[in-house]
Design a protein around this motif. Structure first.
Motif, mmCIF file in Angstrom:
data_model
loop_
_atom_site.group_PDB
_atom_site.id
_atom_site.type_symbol
_atom_site.label_atom_id
_atom_site.label_comp_id
_atom_site.label_asym_id
_atom_site.label_seq_id
_atom_site.Cartn_x
_atom_site.Cartn_y
_atom_site.Cartn_z
ATOM 1 N N ALA A 170 1.044 -1.169 0.139
ATOM 2 C CA ALA A 170 0.301 -0.303 0.055
ATOM 3 C C ALA A 170 1.024 1.200 -0.427
ATOM 4 C CB ALA A 170 -0.906 -0.276 1.408
ATOM 5 N N PHE A 171 1.876 1.837 0.805
ATOM 6 C CA PHE A 171 2.524 2.404 0.697
ATOM 7 C C PHE A 171 3.080 3.062 -0.432
ATOM 8 C CE2 PHE A 171 6.852 3.776 1.508
ATOM 9 C CZ PHE A 171 7.718 4.923 2.381
ATOM 10 N N THR A 185 0.759 4.289 -3.260
ATOM 11 C CA THR A 185 0.639 5.771 -3.015
ATOM 12 C C THR A 185 2.178 6.654 -3.923
ATOM 13 O OG1 THR A 185 2.051 5.990 -1.424
ATOM 14 C CG2 THR A 185 -0.185 5.673 -0.764
ATOM 15 N N SER A 186 3.065 6.027 -4.619
ATOM 16 C CA SER A 186 3.670 6.859 -4.672
ATOM 17 C C SER A 186 4.404 6.036 -6.344
ATOM 18 C CB SER A 186 5.497 6.973 -4.268
ATOM 19 O OG SER A 186 5.364 5.758 -3.824
#
Length: 174
Positions: free
Chosen positions: A65-66, A69-70
């Motif tokens: 998920a981290f 986001t990028s």
């Protein structure tokens, strides 16, 4: 850098000369950035782990998920100002893939062919398989690695620089 080179030399010393080609294929055929800063590997891993925990990343799902986001990768800056790129590794248990950022502080760009040549020479020297003048030995090793021959040592500064970092005795023979 000393910490990283000694770890690399230790791993290489465990290889038999016949295993070298397979091991060096993993380096690919392009360029890479190598970290040359003063942080040792445990410190690098701990700093990255702390930053991920601070961001709420505690397991693979959090990490995925981290990264989502990028755009599929993350960047962290360590205490020595070096930048590290984080990606998702294929391994289910060790899912964090990291490498130094391109042109990051404390890194240098290295061509895979030059690194392969220098590492092959280091292994050959450890097994007393260097037999002739440096250029002949390098070209014999490059042939085994399916790399083009070198025309002269003077035109091989990048390889000699890496050999010097590895502590290869023959790297001073220009």
């Amino acid at each position: 850098m000393k910490h990283h080179l000694s770890a690399l030399r230790h791993r290489l010393s465990l290889l038999a000369p016949g295993e070298l080609h397979t091991a060096l294929l993993a380096l690919g055929g392009s360029q890479m950035d190598m970290y040359a800063g003063g942080l040792d590997m445990p410190t690098i891993f701990n700093e990255i782990r702390q930053q991920l925990q601070h961001a709420g990343v505690n397991n693979r799902a959090d990490y995925e998920a981290f990264l989502a986001t990028s755009g599929g990768y993350g960047t962290v800056v360590l205490s020595d100002t070096s930048n590290w790129i984080l990606r998702l590794a294929a391994d289910k248990e060790q899912y964090i893939h990291l490498h130094p950022g391109r042109y990051s502080p404390h890194t240098f760009r290295v061509k895979a062919s030059a690194l392969k040549t220098a590492l092959a020479y280091w292994i050959a020297a450890q097994h007393q398989l260097t037999t002739g003048p440096l250029l002949e030995d390098l070209n014999r090793l490059r042939k085994d690695l399916r790399l083009s021959p070198l025309r002269s040592l003077r035109e091989s500064g990048h390889i000699l620089e890496i050999m010097s970092l590895l502590g290869c005795a023959g790297s001073k023979e220009i």
